[in-house]
Write an enzyme that holds these catalytic residues in place. Structure first.
Site, PDB file in Angstrom:
ATOM      1  N   ASP A 218     -12.523 -78.280 -97.369  1.00 27.84           N
ATOM      2  CA  ASP A 218     -12.278 -78.499 -98.790  1.00 27.84           C
ATOM      3  C   ASP A 218     -13.592 -78.883 -99.466  1.00 27.84           C
ATOM      4  OD1 ASP A 218      -9.958 -79.199-100.897  1.00 27.84           O
ATOM      5  OD2 ASP A 218     -11.532 -80.712-101.065  1.00 27.84           O
ATOM      6  N   ILE A 219     -13.870 -78.271-100.610  1.00 33.84           N
ATOM      7  CA  ILE A 219     -15.077 -78.607-101.362  1.00 33.84           C
ATOM      8  C   ILE A 219     -14.876 -79.973-102.009  1.00 33.84           C
ATOM      9  CG2 ILE A 219     -16.589 -77.935-103.275  1.00 33.84           C
ATOM     10  CD1 ILE A 219     -15.717 -75.027-102.768  1.00 33.84           C
ATOM     11  N   GLU A 260      -9.646 -74.832-103.817  1.00 39.64           N
ATOM     12  CA  GLU A 260     -10.959 -74.970-103.187  1.00 39.64           C
ATOM     13  C   GLU A 260     -10.851 -75.197-101.689  1.00 39.64           C
ATOM     14  OE1 GLU A 260      -9.820 -79.135-104.660  1.00 39.64           O
ATOM     15  OE2 GLU A 260      -9.483 -77.045-105.231  1.00 39.64           O
TER      16      GLU A 260
END
Length: 337
Positions: A218-219, A260
């Site tokens: 996950d960003i 994301e």
């Protein structure tokens, strides 16, 4: 399919047929069948007009003109010379040709001919012309020494058209199907696989899962990136991160899981897999992403999970997701096993 490609294709076919017309004109003159020699003049004019129609993008008019004249030409030559020269065989190449034409019209969003009724008309015309010859015989009886040569030439030409157009149609259909499959399986923004495709691949993993692991990545702080740089900036970050994952995790199946989040399926041994994901994390951390003259700093948090024996796919994915959130809640920018 681009219109320019269709124009080039049509012009090439038109040239081949025009050259055949001149060759047949010389043959008719040699056989002293003067009517067919003169009949070749308007036939040649049809194909010269064809170049103009192709250039003006009047492809439907071109198709109708050529198709009707070819049908008429096949009938006239068969009635004049009979079966022995093989001109009646051209009817069989015209039916797949018109279906290919309908398909090309559909692909180029142009008005289309209706292949089925046209094919029925051609078949009826063929029956009438060949039936006439069967009952009354041909009008002309030229020297038969050329008959075998032209029957072979016409047969080879007809089969050539049949093979070419059939292959073209099947190849085009396969290509379109592959694009549809790709569209169904690939995320349009990142060009990674989508969630649907990943779920299909997860179904193929053995139930014990000992040779595979999942990594949910996950960003970090992506909402802040969107708020600061706008959605275009966020999209640029997603595409860049996706490219890095594809390059570094080249042996893995990678999907955009949602927003994301990216899901990575790998058959690497766990220690090697952790090393690979650490390289990914460090690479993303160390290189900023350029967007409209600005440099965006990005980090990635990753949770890894090996499938437990008998564990369902949902539970396996949830396990990786839980590891991700452990990383998120303990400082981010790390790989958690």
């Amino acid at each position: 399919m681009k219109l320019s490609h269709v124009q080039k294709f049509s012009a090439a076919v038109n040239t081949v047929i025009l050259l055949m017309v001149f060759g047949l004109m010389a043959f008719f003159h040699l056989c002293k069948v003067h009517f067919l020699t003169m009949f070749s003049i308007p036939t040649a004019m049809i194909y010269f007009i064809g170049y103009y129609l192709i250039y003006k993008e009047k492809l439907l008019a071109y198709v109708w003109m050529v198709y009707c004249w070819l049908t008429f030409y096949m009938g006239v030559t068969t009635v004049c010379l009979g079966y022995g020269y093989g001109f009646h065989l051209y009817c069989f190449s015209m039916i797949p040709t018109i279906f290919v034409t309908e398909y090309i019209s559909y692909k180029t969003n142009k008005k289309s001919v209706k292949a089925l009724p046209v094919s029925i008309v051609v078949a009826l015309f063929y029956v009438i012309c060949t039936g006439y010859v069967a009952f009354f015989g041909p009008i002309y009886h030229p020297d038969q020494k050329y008959a075998a040569f032209f029957w072979i030439f016409n047969a080879v030409t007809v089969f050539g058209f049949l093979i070419f157009y059939s292959r073209y149609l099947i190849t085009s259909i396969i290509s379109s199907q592959e694009k549809l499959i790709e569209a169904a399986h690939v995320d349009r923004l990142t060009h990674l696989y989508n969630r649907h495709y990943m779920l299909e691949r997860l179904e193929e993993v053995p139930a014990d899962g000992r040779e595979s692991f999942l990594a949910m990545s996950d960003i970090d702080n992506f909402k802040k990136i969107n708020d600061t740089y706008g959605h275009n900036g966020g999209d640029e970050v997603l595409k860049t991160v996706a490219d890095k994952i594809k390059n570094i995790c080249s042996s893995c199946i990678v999907a955009r899981w949602g927003g994301e989040e990216f899901l990575i399926l790998s058959s690497e041994p766990l220690p090697d897999g952790k090393g690979m994901l650490e390289r990914l994390r460090k690479n993303i951390e160390s290189e900023s992403i350029s967007f409209e003259g600005q440099e965006i700093r990005v980090t990635l948090t990753i949770g890894m999970a090996v499938r437990k024996s008998g564990q369902s796919i949902d539970k396996w994915v949830q396990d990786a997701d839980n590891k991700l959130y452990i990383g998120k809640n303990s400082g981010k920018n790390k790989v958690v096993i």
